[in-house]
Design a protein around this motif. Structure first.
Motif, PDB file in Angstrom:
ATOM      1  N   ALA A   1      25.206  69.936 -40.640  1.00 25.97           N
ATOM      2  CA  ALA A   1      23.781  69.653 -40.514  1.00 25.97           C
ATOM      3  C   ALA A   1      23.567  68.150 -40.383  1.00 25.97           C
ATOM      4  N   HIS A   2      22.556  67.802 -39.607  1.00 29.27           N
ATOM      5  CA  HIS A   2      22.215  66.393 -39.437  1.00 29.27           C
ATOM      6  C   HIS A   2      21.565  65.900 -40.736  1.00 29.27           C
ATOM      7  N   PRO A   3      22.013  64.784 -41.288  1.00 28.85           N
ATOM      8  CA  PRO A   3      21.491  64.347 -42.585  1.00 28.85           C
ATOM      9  C   PRO A   3      20.136  63.653 -42.523  1.00 28.85           C
ATOM     10  N   LEU A   4      19.668  63.268 -41.342  1.00 27.34           N
ATOM     11  CA  LEU A   4      18.436  62.489 -41.251  1.00 27.34           C
ATOM     12  C   LEU A   4      17.212  63.207 -41.831  1.00 27.34           C
ATOM     13  N   PRO A   5      16.951  64.487 -41.523  1.00 33.52           N
ATOM     14  CA  PRO A   5      15.783  65.139 -42.131  1.00 33.52           C
ATOM     15  C   PRO A   5      15.849  65.161 -43.656  1.00 33.52           C
ATOM     16  N   HIS A   6      17.035  65.345 -44.205  1.00 32.28           N
ATOM     17  CA  HIS A   6      17.167  65.395 -45.653  1.00 32.28           C
ATOM     18  C   HIS A   6      16.883  64.029 -46.277  1.00 32.28           C
ATOM     19  N   VAL A   7      17.360  62.978 -45.641  1.00 38.53           N
ATOM     20  CA  VAL A   7      17.118  61.629 -46.158  1.00 38.53           C
ATOM     21  C   VAL A   7      15.632  61.293 -46.069  1.00 38.53           C
ATOM     22  N   LEU A   8      15.008  61.659 -44.962  1.00 35.57           N
ATOM     23  CA  LEU A   8      13.576  61.393 -44.810  1.00 35.57           C
ATOM     24  C   LEU A   8      12.766  62.142 -45.862  1.00 35.57           C
ATOM     25  N   ILE A   9      13.154  63.365 -46.147  1.00 35.55           N
ATOM     26  CA  ILE A   9      12.404  64.147 -47.132  1.00 35.55           C
ATOM     27  C   ILE A   9      12.622  63.593 -48.538  1.00 35.55           C
ATOM     28  N   LEU A  10      13.828  63.139 -48.832  1.00 32.99           N
ATOM     29  CA  LEU A  10      14.042  62.510 -50.146  1.00 32.99           C
ATOM     30  C   LEU A  10      13.157  61.285 -50.306  1.00 32.99           C
ATOM     31  N   THR A  11      13.054  60.492 -49.252  1.00 32.14           N
ATOM     32  CA  THR A  11      12.175  59.324 -49.298  1.00 32.14           C
ATOM     33  C   THR A  11      10.720  59.760 -49.452  1.00 32.14           C
ATOM     34  N   ALA A  12      10.334  60.795 -48.732  1.00 33.42           N
ATOM     35  CA  ALA A  12       8.955  61.287 -48.818  1.00 33.42           C
ATOM     36  C   ALA A  12       8.641  61.821 -50.212  1.00 33.42           C
ATOM     37  N   ILE A  13       9.615  62.446 -50.846  1.00 31.33           N
ATOM     38  CA  ILE A  13       9.390  62.955 -52.205  1.00 31.33           C
ATOM     39  C   ILE A  13       9.139  61.801 -53.168  1.00 31.33           C
ATOM     40  N   VAL A  14       9.917  60.748 -53.045  1.00 30.56           N
ATOM     41  CA  VAL A  14       9.729  59.583 -53.922  1.00 30.56           C
ATOM     42  C   VAL A  14       8.363  58.949 -53.674  1.00 30.56           C
ATOM     43  N   VAL A  15       8.006  58.783 -52.409  1.00 31.41           N
ATOM     44  CA  VAL A  15       6.695  58.212 -52.087  1.00 31.41           C
ATOM     45  C   VAL A  15       5.583  59.139 -52.583  1.00 31.41           C
ATOM     46  N   GLY A  16       5.785  60.439 -52.457  1.00 32.82           N
ATOM     47  CA  GLY A  16       4.785  61.399 -52.921  1.00 32.82           C
ATOM     48  C   GLY A  16       4.572  61.341 -54.422  1.00 32.82           C
ATOM     49  N   ILE A  17       5.641  61.168 -55.163  1.00 33.57           N
ATOM     50  CA  ILE A  17       5.510  61.055 -56.619  1.00 33.57           C
ATOM     51  C   ILE A  17       4.746  59.776 -56.982  1.00 33.57           C
ATOM     52  N   GLY A  18       5.043  58.696 -56.284  1.00 35.81           N
ATOM     53  CA  GLY A  18       4.314  57.447 -56.530  1.00 35.81           C
ATOM     54  C   GLY A  18       2.846  57.578 -56.190  1.00 35.81           C
ATOM     55  N   THR A  19       2.562  58.246 -55.082  1.00 34.45           N
ATOM     56  CA  THR A  19       1.170  58.447 -54.673  1.00 34.45           C
ATOM     57  C   THR A  19       0.433  59.332 -55.670  1.00 34.45           C
ATOM     58  N   LEU A  20       1.094  60.371 -56.152  1.00 38.81           N
ATOM     59  CA  LEU A  20       0.470  61.254 -57.138  1.00 38.81           C
ATOM     60  C   LEU A  20       0.197  60.505 -58.442  1.00 38.81           C
ATOM     61  N   ALA A  21       1.134  59.657 -58.857  1.00 41.77           N
ATOM     62  CA  ALA A  21       0.923  58.868 -60.074  1.00 41.77           C
ATOM     63  C   ALA A  21      -0.262  57.917 -59.904  1.00 41.77           C
ATOM     64  N   LEU A  22      -0.370  57.292 -58.735  1.00 38.84           N
ATOM     65  CA  LEU A  22      -1.512  56.416 -58.470  1.00 38.84           C
ATOM     66  C   LEU A  22      -2.815  57.208 -58.482  1.00 38.84           C
ATOM     67  N   GLY A  23      -2.803  58.389 -57.875  1.00 33.64           N
ATOM     68  CA  GLY A  23      -3.995  59.225 -57.876  1.00 33.64           C
ATOM     69  C   GLY A  23      -4.415  59.634 -59.279  1.00 33.64           C
ATOM     70  N   LEU A  24      -3.439  59.992 -60.107  1.00 38.02           N
ATOM     71  CA  LEU A  24      -3.768  60.354 -61.493  1.00 38.02           C
ATOM     72  C   LEU A  24      -4.326  59.162 -62.249  1.00 38.02           C
ATOM     73  N   ALA A  25      -3.779  57.977 -62.006  1.00 37.61           N
ATOM     74  CA  ALA A  25      -4.305  56.776 -62.662  1.00 37.61           C
ATOM     75  C   ALA A  25      -5.746  56.514 -62.223  1.00 37.61           C
TER      76      ALA A  25
END
Length: 128
Positions: free
Chosen positions: A72-96
Motif C-alpha cells: 500500500a502507498h503510505p502517503l494517505p496514511h501519513v496524511l491522515i495521521l497528520t489530519a488526526i493530530v490537527v483535528g485534536i488540536g482544533t477540537l481542543a481549541l474549540g472546547l476552550a
C-alpha cells in the motif's frame, strides 16, 4: 470474490452516512458542544474517505522486499495521521472557546446568546 465489492460499498455508505450526520448536527443544533461533536463526526468521515482507497487488498506495509510484490502507498496514511493530530488540536481549541463563551455569556446555546445580544443591542439603540 462477491464479498469484496459489498464490503467496499458498505464502507462508502458508512462514510457518507457519517458525513451527512456530522453536517446535520453542525447545522441543526445550537449547542456548541454538539456542534463540535458534529464536526468531529464529519472529520472522521473525511479520514475514512481518504484512507479507504489507500488500502490495497492483498497488499502489505510499504516494505521493499522480494517476498512482498504488492504494498500500500503510505502517503494517505501519513496524511491522515497528520489530519488526526490537527483535528485534536482544533477540537481542543474549540472546547476552550466554548468554555470561554460559557464564562462570558453564561450559556453555550447559540440561540440564547444571539437573543441576549439582540436584546442588548435594541436597549442600547433605544437609549441613544
Amino acid at each position: 470474490m462477491l464479498i469484496d465489492p459489498l464490503i467496499a460499498s458498505a464502507t462508502r455508505i458508512v462514510t457518507v452516512f457519517l458525513m451527512v450526520a456530522g453536517l446535520y448536527v453542525v447545522i441543526a443544533r445550537g449547542n456548541m458542544i454538539k456542534k463540535l461533536v458534529g464536526l468531529s463526526l464529519f472529520q472522521s468521515s473525511v479520514y475514512l474517505l481518504f484512507i479507504l482507497p489507500g488500502k490495497i487488498i492483498g497488499g502489505t506495509a510499504p516494505i521493499l522486499d522480494s517476498r512482498f510484490p504488492v504494498y500500500a502507498h503510505p502517503l494517505p496514511h501519513v496524511l491522515i495521521l497528520t489530519a488526526i493530530v490537527v483535528g485534536i488540536g482544533t477540537l481542543a481549541l474549540g472546547l476552550a472557546l466554548v468554555v470561554r463563551t460559557r464564562e462570558a455569556f453564561g450559556t453555550i446555546e447559540e440561540d440564547e446568546i444571539i437573543a441576549r445580544e439582540g436584546a442588548k443591542a435594541s436597549r442600547d439603540g433605544e437609549g441613544a
